[in-house]
Write a protein that holds these residues in place. Sequence first.
Motif, PDB file in Angstrom:
ATOM      1  N   GLN A  29       0.832  -1.211   0.000  1.00 19.72           N
ATOM      2  CA  GLN A  29       0.000   0.000   0.000  1.00 19.72           C
ATOM      3  C   GLN A  29       0.865   1.260   0.000  1.00 19.72           C
ATOM      4  N   VAL A  73       4.566   1.351  -7.765  1.00 21.16           N
ATOM      5  CA  VAL A  73       3.433   1.267  -6.838  1.00 21.16           C
ATOM      6  C   VAL A  73       3.363  -0.143  -6.257  1.00 21.16           C
ATOM      7  N   ALA A  75       1.395  -3.564  -4.705  1.00 16.33           N
ATOM      8  CA  ALA A  75       0.440  -4.475  -5.343  1.00 16.33           C
ATOM      9  C   ALA A  75      -1.010  -4.089  -5.107  1.00 16.33           C
ATOM     10  N   GLU A  76      -1.307  -3.400  -4.004  1.00 17.91           N
ATOM     11  CA  GLU A  76      -2.690  -3.068  -3.679  1.00 17.91           C
ATOM     12  C   GLU A  76      -3.066  -1.623  -4.026  1.00 17.91           C
ATOM     13  N   VAL A  77      -2.181  -0.899  -4.675  1.00 11.09           N
ATOM     14  CA  VAL A  77      -2.431   0.509  -5.003  1.00 11.09           C
ATOM     15  C   VAL A  77      -3.213   0.610  -6.305  1.00 11.09           C
ATOM     16  N   THR A  78      -4.328   1.332  -6.268  1.00  9.59           N
ATOM     17  CA  THR A  78      -5.172   1.473  -7.464  1.00  9.59           C
ATOM     18  C   THR A  78      -5.426   2.926  -7.869  1.00  9.59           C
ATOM     19  N   GLU A  79      -5.202   3.872  -6.964  1.00 10.47           N
ATOM     20  CA  GLU A  79      -5.566   5.262  -7.237  1.00 10.47           C
ATOM     21  C   GLU A  79      -4.575   5.967  -8.157  1.00 10.47           C
ATOM     22  N   ALA A  81      -0.807   5.440 -10.762  1.00  9.33           N
ATOM     23  CA  ALA A  81      -0.048   4.464 -11.537  1.00  9.33           C
ATOM     24  C   ALA A  81       1.317   5.032 -11.903  1.00  9.33           C
ATOM     25  N   ASP A  84       2.337   8.761 -13.320  1.00  8.93           N
ATOM     26  CA  ASP A  84       1.437   9.841 -12.903  1.00  8.93           C
ATOM     27  C   ASP A  84       2.210  10.973 -12.221  1.00  8.93           C
ATOM     28  N   ALA A 108       0.099   5.122   0.215  1.00  8.88           N
ATOM     29  CA  ALA A 108      -0.723   5.494  -0.940  1.00  8.88           C
ATOM     30  C   ALA A 108      -1.787   6.514  -0.586  1.00  8.88           C
ATOM     31  N   TYR A 109      -2.315   6.471   0.638  1.00 10.80           N
ATOM     32  CA  TYR A 109      -3.387   7.407   1.002  1.00 10.80           C
ATOM     33  C   TYR A 109      -2.906   8.850   1.025  1.00 10.80           C
TER      34      TYR A 109
END
Length: 329
Positions: A29, A73, A75-79, A81, A84, A108-109
């Motif tokens: 994350q 990023v 493995a669980e980061v989606t917001e 890429a 960016d 990531a947050y």
Amino acid sequence: MSRMISFAKAGGPEVLEFVETSVPAPGAQEVRIKVKAIGINRAESMWRTDVYIEPVTFPAGLGYEAAGIVDAVGAEVTEVAVGDAVSVIPSFSMNQYFTYGEVITLPAYAVVKHPSSLSFEQAASVWMMFVTAYGALIEDAKVGPGDFVVIPAASSSVGLAAIQIAAYAGATAIALTRTSAKKQRLLEAGAAHVIATDEVDLVQEVLRITDGKGARVVFDPVGGPNFAKLISVLCFQGTAYLYGALAEGDTTLPVLEMIAKMPVIKGHNIWLTSGDETRRKAAVQYVLKGLESGALKPVIDHTFRFDEMVDVHRYLENNGQFGKIVVTV
């Protein structure tokens, strides 16, 4: 290998050192960023001298804000890429993460894509200043038309953000500054009124501007012996937010006046907003909307190079800036 800035003991700017380090792959994350610019904050000076709101674990990195390009990023980061353009919201402990580095890893947050209209220098400057002011003035006080907001240290980055946010919400911003030297620039930044506190009577001026009623909100990063005057400028049951301690000495309170006025005095920091996922997302949406409309504009005082970080902290502590200090990497 990447350079970061670290310090092994509390002290003056000279304790900051460049360290060569390898930056590991981000955790599940986390996001790794190649830094283009770093926003500088008073909190980092306090962190360096170990007088911040949490104790430092040595050796320590530092830094709350940056902007750059996503390099990797988890493995669980989606917001976001790889590739960016992103910037960093202060929402973590500097004992765990930091931004004074050429390549940094962050949760990531704390990482958001910023408008393409912003340069990296501008993007590195926006979140501490606007989210801190938003949390007090919009999220908590809910200022709006008819409200007067008194803003000490108005030429600081958060002070300028508070002026803009108050005006954006329809409230009337009263900027405080020591002399008239910065008066015109503060008016241009959106202040409806500017009071030079070394030149006129602060309390009488606020009462004059508010037709004797006083201000509903004071947003103060100074504290100290003059804080009692800020209680005097509040209206009945007004609110004073204290979000810094720039003044030396004890912060005094006028007890009898407080009993008569029944004000609310609140300690404030960005974590109330940035530390909660729902509040953080609402703040980001609010600030992005303001940036896109032009109502909110980052104000940059001076730009330094990464190699000049010791001089950056010396400049920060001179307290002469108008807006944000930014470092390019």
